[in-house]
Design an enzyme around this catalytic site. Structure first.
Site, PDB file in Angstrom:
ATOM      1  N   LYS A 196     -39.230 100.256   0.127  1.00  0.00           N
ATOM      2  CA  LYS A 196     -38.573 100.897  -1.008  1.00  0.00           C
ATOM      3  C   LYS A 196     -37.405 100.023  -1.442  1.00  0.00           C
ATOM      4  CE  LYS A 196     -36.289 105.044  -2.607  1.00  0.00           C
ATOM      5  NZ  LYS A 196     -36.005 106.453  -2.366  1.00  0.00           N
ATOM      6  N   LYS A 239     -42.705 100.968  -3.261  1.00  0.00           N
ATOM      7  CA  LYS A 239     -42.027 101.614  -4.377  1.00  0.00           C
ATOM      8  C   LYS A 239     -40.893 100.731  -4.896  1.00  0.00           C
ATOM      9  CE  LYS A 239     -39.274 105.650  -5.168  1.00  0.00           C
ATOM     10  NZ  LYS A 239     -38.354 106.527  -4.534  1.00  0.00           N
TER      11      LYS A 239
END
Ligand code: PBG
Length: 340
Positions: free
Chosen positions: A209, A263
């Site tokens: 992330k 992500k």
């Protein structure tokens, strides 16, 4: 995964009789040679919940996306289940009055996501529910962990995140999604779940992330864009790094993650591909709020065809190795797939 591609020696001498366009000439042929396809089974739908009853609030920066009161979220979960969407992910818009330094509302067993989870489980038993583990929708400073002065502290945060995961499991969450990027959180959550007879609860780790500019509209939706002090670069990954994602993944998997995630999505397809190649794990991509907003904004200006861009972007995730995609387009694309 595809076999390694070995360039043919002397290709220039023999290409005389190769015409790659032959297979592309007709629709049936294009369909026949197509390598990847998108199905409803690939889609995870993130939903925002808010206090109240019969309430639906449009999120300004995300056209067509609304914050839903629990009763409305139950209705949407029912719609998702009918469409065949396997999993929804719940995110709260916490009332500003309930946000504090410690994010204590995250540990309230009756908080929005837990109430929504119970209500959906009671009415729509056949859809999976994932809940995020992170403190940002609950803290007055908008960070995913606890602050000590300017610092986001790791181990103290993990202790709270474990408790947050436990109350989510108690509320019936099928999948816990640690999105906080603290070190060691996956292992700590796994251990606590297992000791409390939640051994069947799955973990989808937000493994790679990144500290990204593409989360802006999400922060509007959960009301943390106004609260966030500074940025998240001391815990989310540096967008310039790729090898580091492999190290994150290695650890999350060793700590017990059942699934891993990358992500944002589109700017990080290389990371998705590398993780899938290296670990062969169920690997997911999050097409985040900013990606959704960009496609909508360009389409609203008449600059791109929004539906085509949506389908192309989702197909690109499949091509890059995703087993599924978290996307705000989930209901729309499911409806399109269902109607052929
Ligand atoms: C919370 C969280 C964020 C997103 C999912 N979980 C925001 C952030 O880390 O600031 C972003 C999702 C999106 O942009 O669609 N930790």
């Amino acid at each position: 995964m595809t076999a390694p591609f070995k360039p043919t020696p002397d290709i220039d001498r023999i290409t005389g009789n190769t015409r790659l366009r032959r297979n592309r000439r007709t629709d049936w042929s294009r369909r026949m040679v197509r390598e990847n396809s998108l199905s409803v089974d690939d889609l995870i739908w993130p939903l925002f919940v808010v206090d109240g009853h019969g309430k639906r609030e449009q999120v300004a920066s995300m056209p067509g996306v609304e914050r839903l009161s629990v009763d409305q979220a139950v209705g949407e979960a029912e719609r998702a289940a009918k469409l065949g969407i396997p999993l929804i992910a719940l995110f709260p818009y916490t009332d500003p009055g309930k946000r504090d330094e410690a994010g204590s509302e995250a540990l309230n067993p009756e908080n929005l996501v837990c109430s929504a989870c119970r209500a959906i489980k009671a009415h729509v038993p056949d859809i999976g529910i994932m809940i995020d583990v992170a403190l940002d929708p609950y803290t007055s400073h908008g960070h995913d962990g606890l602050m000590d002065g300017e610092r986001i502290v790791n181990d103290e945060s993990v202790a709270v995140l474990v408790q947050q995961a436990m109350i989510q499991a108690e509320a019936g969450a099928d999948i816990i999604g640690p999105s906080d990027m603290m070190d060691g959180r996956v292992g700590a959550i796994r251990e606590a779940l297992d000791h409390a007879a939640y051994a069947d609860v799955q973990i989808m780790a937000y493994t790679a992330k990144y500290a990204s500019a593409f989360y802006g509209p999400f922060r509007d939706a959960v009301g943390s864009s106004g609260t966030l002090i500074g940025d998240k670069r001391t815990y989310q990954m540096d967008p310039a790094n790729g090898d580091e994602a492999l190290r994150e993944a290695e650890r999350d998997i060793a700590e017990g993650a059942d699934m891993i995630m990358v992500k944002p999505g589109m700017p990080y397809l290389d990371i998705l591909w590398r993780l899938k190649e290296a670990f062969a794990m169920p690997t997911f991509a999050y097409q985040v709020s900013g990606e959704f907003a960009m496609i909508h904004a360009a389409a609203q200006n008449g600059w791109i065809d929004g539906d085509k861009a949506m389908l192309e972007s989702l197909t690109a995730f499949k091509r890059a190795g995703a087993d599924g995609i978290l996307t705000y387009f989930a209901p729309k694309v499911s409806e399109m797939l269902a109607s052929g």
